[in-house]
Design a protein around this motif. Structure first.
Motif, PDB file in Angstrom:
ATOM      1  N   HIS A 131      -1.402   5.162  -7.881  1.00  0.00           N
ATOM      2  CA  HIS A 131      -0.596   4.007  -8.281  1.00  0.00           C
ATOM      3  C   HIS A 131       0.218   4.299  -9.527  1.00  0.00           C
ATOM      4  N   VAL A 132      -0.282   5.133 -10.462  1.00  0.00           N
ATOM      5  CA  VAL A 132       0.438   5.407 -11.704  1.00  0.00           C
ATOM      6  C   VAL A 132       1.256   6.686 -11.636  1.00  0.00           C
ATOM      7  N   SER A 133       1.144   7.458 -10.568  1.00  0.00           N
ATOM      8  CA  SER A 133       1.899   8.694 -10.443  1.00  0.00           C
ATOM      9  C   SER A 133       3.282   8.411  -9.863  1.00  0.00           C
TER      10      SER A 133
ATOM     11  N   ASP B 299       8.815   2.257  -5.638  1.00  0.00           N
ATOM     12  CA  ASP B 299       9.502   1.488  -6.672  1.00  0.00           C
ATOM     13  C   ASP B 299      10.932   2.008  -6.723  1.00  0.00           C
ATOM     14  N   GLU B 300      11.896   1.218  -6.263  1.00  0.00           N
ATOM     15  CA  GLU B 300      13.264   1.724  -6.158  1.00  0.00           C
ATOM     16  C   GLU B 300      13.829   2.143  -7.504  1.00  0.00           C
ATOM     17  N   ASN B 301      13.333   1.604  -8.582  1.00  0.00           N
ATOM     18  CA  ASN B 301      13.803   1.970  -9.909  1.00  0.00           C
ATOM     19  C   ASN B 301      13.539   3.437 -10.227  1.00  0.00           C
ATOM     20  N   ILE B 302      12.476   4.014  -9.671  1.00  0.00           N
ATOM     21  CA  ILE B 302      12.163   5.419  -9.944  1.00  0.00           C
ATOM     22  C   ILE B 302      12.210   6.296  -8.702  1.00  0.00           C
ATOM     23  N   HIS B 303      12.360   5.701  -7.511  1.00  0.00           N
ATOM     24  CA  HIS B 303      12.301   6.491  -6.285  1.00  0.00           C
ATOM     25  C   HIS B 303      13.588   6.520  -5.470  1.00  0.00           C
ATOM     26  N   TYR B 304      14.427   5.490  -5.558  1.00  0.00           N
ATOM     27  CA  TYR B 304      15.634   5.476  -4.731  1.00  0.00           C
ATOM     28  C   TYR B 304      16.812   6.066  -5.509  1.00  0.00           C
TER      29      TYR B 304
ATOM     30  N   LYS C 180       5.298  -1.339  -0.690  1.00  0.00           N
ATOM     31  CA  LYS C 180       5.403  -1.827  -2.062  1.00  0.00           C
ATOM     32  C   LYS C 180       4.355  -1.237  -3.006  1.00  0.00           C
ATOM     33  N   GLN C 181       3.218  -0.794  -2.477  1.00  0.00           N
ATOM     34  CA  GLN C 181       2.199  -0.191  -3.338  1.00  0.00           C
ATOM     35  C   GLN C 181       2.616   1.195  -3.814  1.00  0.00           C
ATOM     36  N   ALA C 182       3.435   1.894  -3.006  1.00  0.00           N
ATOM     37  CA  ALA C 182       3.817   3.267  -3.340  1.00  0.00           C
ATOM     38  C   ALA C 182       5.245   3.384  -3.839  1.00  0.00           C
TER      39      ALA C 182
END
Length: 281
Positions: free
Chosen positions: A26-28, A269-274, A265-267
């Motif tokens: 969750h934090v990675s 986060d568009e802010n850091i992944h998209y 949604k658990q994995a």
């Protein structure tokens, strides 16, 4: 709870031990690792024809399966390498690099002389241009000394006949004044993925501006990461570059993005992944 999970993640790296704990995942930021645009196949000893202990893998495009590249299997991070290097972000294929490589295949007929900045140990985007496009020159680069092992990747793919007549090299340090000044105004396309450590942002903007030909274009793939991408775009505008930001630029990538927003949604986060696509001219 998040703080405890981050300490657990650090302990796993130090001990080179991996677990599937949901709290740690969750934090990675690597909890979402791929848009599934490439298939990854580990090569046997006979296939990679290498007398060393290194393990090679083949990354082959899902949507353009005629194109694939050999990469050195990077394995777990070594503690001494983390401590003795200023930036180890190039030690894995991040989603932004994967997306950029896919985009390069889609646009393979539109490239001239190309430079990838900060491609890490893989330079997957630049490799895909060299393999798929009819271009004379592709230059790959990074800031991490260890990541210049990409030369081995270049040589392995050259020996496999992947590049045709394209000249592929890997010599530039994008934060090195001597290297940049020698290639000023040389490239039709400069591209990079997710390169926004605060202390190197200004160097990156300067390198892009100086390496581009007057009618050239830079392609930057990166997630927003809070204010990080906004600050980069602001610096680029101050340097005299025209900045355009694109959210929806590829159908396959967009479909995965929408699916993950609905179901992951658990994995995710568009802010850091998209990765958004920023073009600079």
């Amino acid at each position: 709870t998040a703080g405890r999970a981050r300490w657990t993640l650090l302990r796993q790296v130090l001990r080179q031990k991996q677990t599937d704990s949901p709290e740690v995942k969750h934090v990675s930021v690597r909890r979402f690792a791929t848009f599934d645009l490439f298939r990854r196949k580990k090569l046997s000893a006979q296939e990679h024809c290498d007398t060393s202990d290194d393990q090679w893998v083949e990354y082959r495009s899902v949507y353009y399966p005629e194109y694939g590249a050999f990469l050195d299997n990077l394995g777990p991070l070594k503690v001494n390498e983390v401590l003795n290097s200023f930036d180890n972000t190039g030690n894995v294929v991040w989603p932004s690099e994967e997306v950029m490589a896919h985009y390069c295949l889609q646009k393979r007929h539109s490239f001239g002389a190309v430079c990838e900045l900060g491609g890490g140990m893989t330079c997957l985007g630049g490799l895909m241009v060299a393999i798929s496009a009819d271009v004379k020159e592709v230059l790959l680069s990074d800031g991490n000394e260890k990541s210049i092992q990409v030369r081995r990747v270049v040589e392995r793919n050259r020996q496999a006949g992947k590049f045709g007549s394209t000249h592929v090299s890997s010599v530039v340090r994008w934060d090195c004044e001597v290297d940049i000044s020698a290639l000023e105004g040389h490239f039709d396309t400069v591209m990079c993925a997710d390169l926004f450590l605060d202390q190197y942002r200004a160097c990156l903007v300067d390198a892009i501006r100086r390496l581009l030909r007057p009618n050239g274009m830079a392609l930057v793939f990166a997630p927003g990461r809070g204010e990080t991408l906004t600050l980069f775009c602001r610096l680029a505008q101050q340097a005299g570059l025209c900045v355009c930001q694109h959210q929806q630029y590829d159908a396959q990538v967009w479909d995965v993005h929408l699916k993950m927003l609905r179901e992951g949604k658990q994995a995710y986060d568009e802010n850091i992944h998209y990765p958004l696509l920023v073009t600079l001219t």
